[in-house]
Enzyme design. Structure first.
Site, PDB file in Angstrom:
ATOM      1  N   LEU A  71      25.912  64.507  32.244  1.00  9.92           N
ATOM      2  CA  LEU A  71      26.855  65.461  31.675  1.00  9.92           C
ATOM      3  C   LEU A  71      28.299  65.106  31.977  1.00  9.92           C
ATOM      4  O   LEU A  71      29.206  65.567  31.276  1.00  9.92           O
ATOM      5  CB  LEU A  71      26.549  66.870  32.191  1.00  9.92           C
ATOM      6  CG  LEU A  71      25.174  67.433  31.800  1.00  9.92           C
ATOM      7  CD1 LEU A  71      24.974  68.810  32.424  1.00  9.92           C
ATOM      8  CD2 LEU A  71      25.011  67.495  30.298  1.00  9.92           C
ATOM      9  N   ILE A 107      18.262  63.485  28.776  1.00 11.93           N
ATOM     10  CA  ILE A 107      17.709  62.579  29.781  1.00 11.93           C
ATOM     11  C   ILE A 107      17.721  61.146  29.265  1.00 11.93           C
ATOM     12  O   ILE A 107      17.962  60.199  30.032  1.00 11.93           O
ATOM     13  CB  ILE A 107      16.293  63.043  30.199  1.00 11.93           C
ATOM     14  CG1 ILE A 107      16.401  64.335  31.029  1.00 11.93           C
ATOM     15  CG2 ILE A 107      15.568  61.968  30.998  1.00 11.93           C
ATOM     16  CD1 ILE A 107      15.066  64.917  31.465  1.00 11.93           C
ATOM     17  N   VAL A 152      18.390  72.452  32.796  1.00  9.57           N
ATOM     18  CA  VAL A 152      17.811  73.057  31.604  1.00  9.57           C
ATOM     19  C   VAL A 152      16.943  72.057  30.856  1.00  9.57           C
ATOM     20  O   VAL A 152      15.878  72.383  30.362  1.00  9.57           O
ATOM     21  CB  VAL A 152      18.925  73.591  30.679  1.00  9.57           C
ATOM     22  CG1 VAL A 152      18.337  74.026  29.345  1.00  9.57           C
ATOM     23  CG2 VAL A 152      19.633  74.755  31.347  1.00  9.57           C
ATOM     24  N   GLY A 186      20.797  51.597  18.624  1.00 10.17           N
ATOM     25  CA  GLY A 186      20.774  53.034  18.398  1.00 10.17           C
ATOM     26  C   GLY A 186      19.419  53.597  18.752  1.00 10.17           C
ATOM     27  O   GLY A 186      18.427  52.878  18.840  1.00 10.17           O
ATOM     28  N   LYS A 210       4.010  65.170  25.106  1.00  3.78           N
ATOM     29  CA  LYS A 210       4.842  65.549  23.958  1.00  3.78           C
ATOM     30  C   LYS A 210       4.689  64.498  22.862  1.00  3.78           C
ATOM     31  O   LYS A 210       4.995  63.325  23.074  1.00  3.78           O
ATOM     32  CB  LYS A 210       6.303  65.671  24.388  1.00  3.78           C
ATOM     33  CG  LYS A 210       7.254  66.029  23.251  1.00  3.78           C
ATOM     34  CD  LYS A 210       8.682  66.100  23.748  1.00  3.78           C
ATOM     35  CE  LYS A 210       9.665  66.343  22.618  1.00  3.78           C
ATOM     36  NZ  LYS A 210      11.063  66.302  23.074  1.00  3.78           N
ATOM     37  N   ALA A 212      20.547  63.484  36.747  1.00  2.00           N
ATOM     38  CA  ALA A 212      21.362  62.283  36.563  1.00  2.00           C
ATOM     39  C   ALA A 212      21.541  61.522  37.868  1.00  2.00           C
ATOM     40  O   ALA A 212      21.383  60.290  37.920  1.00  2.00           O
ATOM     41  CB  ALA A 212      22.725  62.659  35.975  1.00  2.00           C
ATOM     42  N   GLY A 265      23.918  65.169  42.518  1.00  2.00           N
ATOM     43  CA  GLY A 265      22.478  64.960  42.484  1.00  2.00           C
ATOM     44  C   GLY A 265      21.905  65.354  41.136  1.00  2.00           C
ATOM     45  O   GLY A 265      22.321  64.835  40.102  1.00  2.00           O
ATOM     46  N   PRO A 282       7.889  63.371  14.395  1.00  5.24           N
ATOM     47  CA  PRO A 282       6.845  62.807  15.260  1.00  5.24           C
ATOM     48  C   PRO A 282       7.336  61.607  16.051  1.00  5.24           C
ATOM     49  O   PRO A 282       8.269  60.920  15.643  1.00  5.24           O
ATOM     50  CB  PRO A 282       5.778  62.368  14.248  1.00  5.24           C
ATOM     51  CG  PRO A 282       6.588  61.918  13.067  1.00  5.24           C
ATOM     52  CD  PRO A 282       7.790  62.846  13.019  1.00  5.24           C
ATOM     53  N   SER A 302      25.939  68.513  47.212  1.00  4.27           N
ATOM     54  CA  SER A 302      26.058  69.744  47.982  1.00  4.27           C
ATOM     55  C   SER A 302      25.028  70.740  47.502  1.00  4.27           C
ATOM     56  O   SER A 302      24.930  71.024  46.302  1.00  4.27           O
ATOM     57  CB  SER A 302      27.465  70.339  47.831  1.00  4.27           C
ATOM     58  OG  SER A 302      27.519  71.631  48.404  1.00  4.27           O
TER      59      SER A 302
END
Length: 514
Positions: free
Chosen positions: A340, A353, A54, A441, A85, A22, A19, A103, A46
């Site tokens: 990951l 992300i 993080v 990219g 942001k 991702a 879960g 920026p 689980s």
């Protein structure tokens, strides 16, 4: 659930293992885009297995992901306690005392015969025209803690930027879980104890749960994190280690209470053996120290981080270990790794992300016509290799472009060798002020310019087209533009006021009376 629901040769059942951000980003996207074609989507996780949780800082591409799924921005921001942001600030990277911002937008105003930084380079030979950051609306607005959506009019200077979010990743996963289950995605609670493969092809046929249940599928998505339960432990994809270029291999993270106004930017502050992040959310500040264990031990790194907290610590420190690099193949057989499980490039430029999103997008674009689709797998791996390698080079640039030699970590970084692909880009900019463009990219022209200039890689010359303007008019024009940027940013609301009227987090329940 012991047999795939579709006929041989078709993808009718997708099983997502894991879960977290991702897994639930994948489930939400497939539930929205693929499930309507008749594909069943199942996610197994689980509650006993924790998630990293993080990554709280994103890139503007997440707006496209949410929009494609039909997610309402204000609802999403309330649920994840998000702030806006406009960029990422870097302090002490080239020299102690330096500060610049990457920026999410352009430098200068729309138009021009050559990229804006060439006009700035030409003008600074004639007069004091300030820093490059002075000509960026998102930078000036970020430092003033102001925010407003970009203008739709391409002629407006307020159209020259984009934005992302600073969010609580665990709350984002919970939000997407509710969204995905509302689309019909099935969640199964359980720990996987066995992975069963086809004896001839090696394809994964099913996974067995601790309580005895077997879940079969046609396509498996590995979102199991660093351990790579399917892609590595079962299929032995292999791992390409980049730690000789990116020696940070540990992290300690802890949230603290917010203090004062929230800023619409993430901070990355260089430390003695790595760097520290600061991510302001509506309800707290995320803090972490990404460091190299060869240069500092866990206790010292934790103490360094704790000494920098601005408010009361809200949890105990969370310690992570990792090796910078990428899975040698992200798609093997009928298994695709996401997040990951695919690899890890430290979160210096908030790419974690984004890489999840990129994997999901490519998977949908190349959706397999059968469980073992070698053509789709080959192209997926090619495109993800480009994504990882180009992000890798951009991250290495931040380290290599330093003059610091005050600690063993920075002395190593300053003198280390770098990939030829990055060395060529640095030399081109140093000699000509030209950014080598990629067709594929993540980071575009302004991103590279901000880091080059911000970390003192200055071109030896500027483009001749910048000399076409009369010198006095050039300087006067930049001075007017500098003023216009300040005035435009000043018209935006304070971020806290904008959030209060648009997406403020729900009020916390009152404490029970004594």
């Amino acid at each position: 659930m012991d047999k795939p629901s579709g006929p041989a040769g078709g993808i009718r059942r997708v099983v997502i293992v894991g879960g977290g951000t991702a897994g639930w980003m994948t489930a939400a996207a497939l539930g929205k885009l693929v499930a309507p074609t008749g594909v069943e989507v199942i996610l197994i996780e689980s509650a006993e297995i924790g998630t990293v949780g993080v990554g709280e800082s994103t890139l503007p591409h997440i707006r496209d992901f949410n929009a494609r799924l039909g997610i309402d921005e204000a609802e999403f921001m309330r649920a994840t306690r998000a702030t806006f942001k406009l960029g990422i600030e870097f302090t002490d990277w080239a020299r102690i005392g330096d500060r610049y911002m990457h920026p999410f937008g352009e430098f200068g105003a729309p138009g021009g015969s050559t990229p804006f930084h060439h006009y700035w380079l030409a003008a600074r030979e004639l007069a004091d025209v300030g820093s490059l950051d002075d000509y960026s609306v998102p930078i000036v607005a970020a430092y003033a803690a102001r925010f407003g959506p970009p203008d739709d009019d391409p002629r407006s200077i307020l159209s020259t930027y984009n934005y992302a979010y600073q969010l609580d990743a665990s709350l984002y996963a919970q939000f997407l879980r509710r969204f995905a289950e509302g689309l019909g995605v099935t969640r199964i609670e359980g720990r996987i104890v066995d992975v069963r493969q086809d004896g001839e092809t090696g394809a994964i046929r099913s996974v067995a749960l601790e309580r005895g249940e077997t879940v079969a599928g046609d396509l498996f998505i590995d979102c199991s994190g660093f351990r790579g339960l399917l892609i590595e432990q079962t299929l032995r994809s292999g791992y390409t280690d980049w730690s000789h270029w990116l020696p940070c291999d540990r992290a300690v993270a802890i949230p603290c209470a917010g203090v004062g106004r929230t800023e619409p930017y993430t901070r990355s502050a260089a430390m003695g053996a790595g760097w520290r992040f600061r991510i302001p959310l509506q309800h707290r500040i995320g803090n972490g120290y990404i460091y190299g264990s060869a240069f500092i031990d866990q206790d010292a790194a934790t103490a360094d981080l704790m000494s920098k907290l601005e408010g009361e610590a809200l949890n105990t420190p969370n310690h992570l270990r990792f090796t910078a690099g990428q899975r040698t193949r992200n798609w093997v057989g009928n298994c695709v790794s996401v997040g990951l499980a695919s690899g890890f490039i430290e979160p210096l430029e908030s790419t974690s992300i984004y890489l999840i999103q990129a994997s999901i997008t490519k998977l949908v674009e190349l959706w397999p016509s059968r469980p073992l689709d070698e053509v789709a797998a080959k192209e997926f791996n090619r495109q993800m290799d480009l994504q990882y390698e180009r992000i890798r080079d951009f991250i290495i640039l931040h380290y290599k472009a330093t003059e610091r030699d005050d600690t063993p970590f920075w002395d190593y970084i300053r003198t280390m060798g770098i990939p030829d692909s990055l060395a060529e880009k640095i030399e081109l900019f140093r000699e000509k002020g030209v950014v080598q463009e990629y067709r594929e990219g993540l980071f575009l022209h302004p991103s590279w310019v901000s880091v080059y200039v911000g970390q003192r890689i200055m071109p030896r010359t500027h483009h001749m087209l910048a000399d076409a303007e009369n010198p006095e008019r050039l300087v006067a024009g930049l001075q007017r533009l500098r003023t216009a940027v300040v005035q435009a940013a000043g018209r935006l609301a304070l971020q806290d006021d904008y959030i209060a009227g648009y997406c403020a987090r729900p009020a916390e329940p009152a404490a029970p009376a004594a």
